[in-house]
Design a protein around this motif. Structure first.
Motif, PDB file in Angstrom:
ATOM      1  N   THR A  66      33.217  44.246  55.156  1.00 19.49           N
ATOM      2  CA  THR A  66      34.201  43.396  55.954  1.00 19.49           C
ATOM      3  C   THR A  66      35.186  42.853  55.068  1.00 19.49           C
ATOM      4  N   SER A  68      38.097  40.456  54.004  1.00 20.95           N
ATOM      5  CA  SER A  68      38.691  39.234  54.369  1.00 20.95           C
ATOM      6  C   SER A  68      40.109  39.008  53.846  1.00 20.95           C
ATOM      7  N   MET A  69      40.540  39.789  52.818  1.00 18.54           N
ATOM      8  CA  MET A  69      42.009  39.688  52.420  1.00 18.54           C
ATOM      9  C   MET A  69      42.570  41.175  52.079  1.00 18.54           C
ATOM     10  N   ALA A 131      36.473  41.749  49.850  1.00 24.46           N
ATOM     11  CA  ALA A 131      35.516  42.218  50.871  1.00 24.46           C
ATOM     12  C   ALA A 131      34.099  41.931  50.320  1.00 24.46           C
ATOM     13  N   ASN A 132      33.547  41.739  51.598  1.00 24.13           N
ATOM     14  CA  ASN A 132      32.118  41.695  51.449  1.00 24.13           C
ATOM     15  C   ASN A 132      31.381  43.089  51.764  1.00 24.13           C
TER      16      ASN A 132
END
Length: 180
Positions: A66, A68-69, A131-132
Motif C-alpha cells: 500500500t 501512501s506517498m 509504503a506499507n
C-alpha cells in the motif's frame, strides 16, 4: 544404489531450500536478486516413481503493498516489483524487496525496509515514497528518500531490515547521504 541417490536428492533439496550454499559471506553487503534460492529443486532420480519425483514446495507468502506517498511517480512500479517476489524465506524477501525497490525507484535514492514490529527511530529528509508492505503476517515500512538517519533499536538481521544506498553504518545506526 537407489537409496544413495534418494539421500543425495534430499540433501541437495535441503541445501537449496535453506540457502546454506547460496551466497559467499561478502555478498550480504548488497542485496541481490540471485539470493532467492528457495525455488531451486534438485533433480529426481530417473528411476523414482512419479509421486516422489518432485519434493513438496513450501507455500510462498503473499505480498501486499500500500503506497501512501509517491513524489517520484514510481509507486505503482515499486509495488508491482515487490508483489512479484516469490519466496518463503523471510531474509530473502527483505533482500529482494530492497533491491527491487531501489531499481524500480530509479537507482538514485536511498531505500530502507524495516519490520514495523521492532523499535526504531527514523529521521529522513526528502522522503519520496512511503509504503506499507505485508509479507505473510509480517508488516514492513518502506522508505525511499534522499538523506537522513535511521536507528534500529530492535533485533537486526535480514529478517527485520534491509537498506541500500549511500550510507555509513555503525551497528544499529545508519547515516544516509544524498547520491548527488
Amino acid at each position: 544404489m537407489r537409496r544413495n541417490t534418494a539421500l543425495a536428492t534430499i540433501a541437495l533439496t535441503a541445501l537449496a531450500m535453506t540457502g546454506a550454499a547460496s551466497l559467499p559471506a561478502q555478498a550480504a553487503d548488497r542485496p541481490s536478486a540471485a539470493v532467492a534460492t528457495s525455488g531451486i529443486q534438485a533433480p529426481a532420480p530417473a528411476s523414482a516413481p512419479a509421486e516422489q519425483a518432485q519434493p513438496a514446495a513450501a507455500a510462498e507468502k503473499s505480498v501486499t503493498v500500500t503506497v501512501s506517498m509517491d513524489q517520484i511517480g514510481r509507486g505503482a512500479a515499486i509495488a508491482e516489483a515487490l508483489r512479484g517476489i516469490k519466496t518463503d524465506d523471510r531474509g530473502a524477501f527483505v533482500r529482494d524487496a530492497v533491491d527491487k525497490a531501489f531499481n524500480a525507484a530509479g537507482g538514485r535514492h536511498n531505500v530502507m525496509l524495516f519490520n514495523l514490529s521492532q523499535n526504531y527511530n527514523d529521521q529522513f529528509q526528502g522522503t519520496r515514497v512511503y509504503a506499507n508492505v505485508k509479507w505473510g503476517n509480517n508488516h514492513y515500512g518502506l522508505w525511499i528518500f534522499e538523506s537522513g538517519q535511521f536507528t534500529n533499536n530492535g533485533d537486526g538481521g535480514w529478517i527485520n531490515w534491509g537498506f541500500v544506498g549511500w550510507y555509513e553504518r555503525n551497528g544499529g545506526h545508519v547515516q544516509f547521504n544524498r547520491s548527488w
